[in-house]
Design an enzyme around this catalytic site. Structure first.
Site, mmCIF file in Angstrom:
data_model
loop_
_atom_site.group_PDB
_atom_site.id
_atom_site.type_symbol
_atom_site.label_atom_id
_atom_site.label_comp_id
_atom_site.label_asym_id
_atom_site.label_seq_id
_atom_site.Cartn_x
_atom_site.Cartn_y
_atom_site.Cartn_z
ATOM 1 N N SER A 1 0.832 -1.207 0.000
ATOM 2 C CA SER A 1 0.000 0.000 0.000
ATOM 3 C C SER A 1 0.861 1.250 0.000
ATOM 4 O O SER A 1 2.048 1.197 0.317
ATOM 5 C CB SER A 1 -0.870 0.022 1.260
ATOM 6 O OG SER A 1 -1.896 -0.913 1.153
ATOM 7 N N CYS A 2 0.213 2.368 -0.309
ATOM 8 C CA CYS A 2 0.845 3.688 -0.231
ATOM 9 C C CYS A 2 1.498 3.836 1.138
ATOM 10 O O CYS A 2 0.868 3.487 2.137
ATOM 11 C CB CYS A 2 -0.216 4.766 -0.412
ATOM 12 S SG CYS A 2 0.325 6.440 -0.061
ATOM 13 N N PRO A 3 2.708 4.347 1.274
ATOM 14 C CA PRO A 3 3.527 4.954 0.216
ATOM 15 C C PRO A 3 4.607 4.014 -0.313
ATOM 16 O O PRO A 3 5.488 4.458 -1.048
ATOM 17 C CB PRO A 3 4.191 6.114 0.964
ATOM 18 C CG PRO A 3 4.473 5.522 2.312
ATOM 19 C CD PRO A 3 3.304 4.586 2.598
ATOM 20 N N MET A 4 4.564 2.733 0.078
ATOM 21 C CA MET A 4 5.691 1.843 -0.203
ATOM 22 C C MET A 4 6.053 1.719 -1.690
ATOM 23 O O MET A 4 7.240 1.739 -2.024
ATOM 24 C CB MET A 4 5.445 0.468 0.420
ATOM 25 C CG MET A 4 5.749 0.433 1.908
ATOM 26 S SD MET A 4 7.478 0.929 2.195
ATOM 27 C CE MET A 4 7.491 1.026 3.970
ATOM 28 N N ASP B 1 -1.612 -1.533 -5.912
ATOM 29 C CA ASP B 1 -2.258 -0.417 -5.222
ATOM 30 C C ASP B 1 -2.982 0.437 -6.270
ATOM 31 O O ASP B 1 -2.367 0.930 -7.209
ATOM 32 C CB ASP B 1 -1.167 0.403 -4.503
ATOM 33 C CG ASP B 1 -1.707 1.703 -3.926
ATOM 34 O OD1 ASP B 1 -2.944 1.805 -3.760
ATOM 35 O OD2 ASP B 1 -0.896 2.602 -3.641
#
Lengths: 78, 163
Positions: free
Chosen positions: A15-18, A42
């Site tokens: 998921s954000c921000p990965m 995502d």
């Protein structure tokens, strides 16, 4: 749509921000002109990768989408 | 392309709940990924985020948090029940479950990423004094400073946000 690439990064499931953080690290490790293939699931990755390339100046050569999986081809420009 | 004047992101983290800890770390790490510089000033309860081994133990409060989804969809639980013993643990467990299902990075992972990306992590000296916290109780890589330390960073082509 497909491009030649020099490195592949799989951010599936993240998921954000990965995805953006890992993309940044991967592009940093490339030479100028080389291409990263990045895969993400995502749903926010499409606008985010566009925003990231717009801000950093790296080039989004293209992307494809198939059943919830996004594949991006990003060329390091600097 | 429009001129991008802000080159820095300056964030104040003043709350120590799980939900309040995410935005500063997500935004600061993302800012660095976008070739900006970032700093987070941890003040008051925000200090909990950078205490050693504490990031993944932060909790969600159900009290005065009517936006929290109900445990059983469609069954409304009065917010005042949030004051009952154990309800904070219940709310935290629910939130952690949702986060894990969505595969959201743990706060400790985002902190590690922030350190790796050279996000400036500033612990508020005054809060350390007020709360009786020693610098050794904070994670490595944090610097201690006051309002002026943060403002010096924030005064140069920066966007500033508060959480």
């Amino acid at each position: 749509m497909s491009f030649n690439f020099d490195q592949e990064l799989d951010c599936s499931g993240l998921s954000c921000p990965m995805p953006i953080l890992k993309t940044k690290k991967a592009v940093d490790s490339l030479e100028i002109g080389q291409v990263l293939k990045m895969i993400a699931t995502d749903a926010g990755s499409l606008p985010d990768v566009n925003a990231w390339t717009a801000k950093t100046g790296h080039e989004l050569l293209g992307h494809e989408e198939a059943s919830g999986t996004f594949t991006f081809y990003i060329k390091k420009t600097k | 392309m429009s001129e991008n004047r802000a080159k820095r992101l300056a964030i104040i983290a003043g709350h120590g709940t799980l939900d309040a800890a995410y935005p500063p770390l997500i935004l600061a790490t993302s800012a660095v990924a976008m070739d900006m510089e970032a700093a987070i000033f941890f003040t008051f309860y925000g200090l909990e985020i950078i205490k050693k081994g504490n990031a993944d133990k932060l909790q969600v409060s159900p009290i005065a948090n009517p936006a929290m989804p109900q445990p059983v969809p469609g069954v409304s639980v009065p917010n005042i029940l949030g004051m009952l013993p154990g309800m904070t643990a219940v709310a935290t467990g629910m939130m952690n479950g949702w986060m894990k299902k969505a595969n959201v990075a743990k706060l400790s992972e985002l902190l590690e990423m922030a350190l790796e990306f050279d996000v400036k992590l500033i612990a508020c000296q005054m809060t350390l004094d007020v709360m009786g916290v020693k610098k050794e109780e904070l994670i490595d890589g944090v610097e201690v400073g006051g309002a002026a330390t943060f403002l010096e960073f924030a005064s140069q082509e920066a966007l500033a946000l508060t959480f």
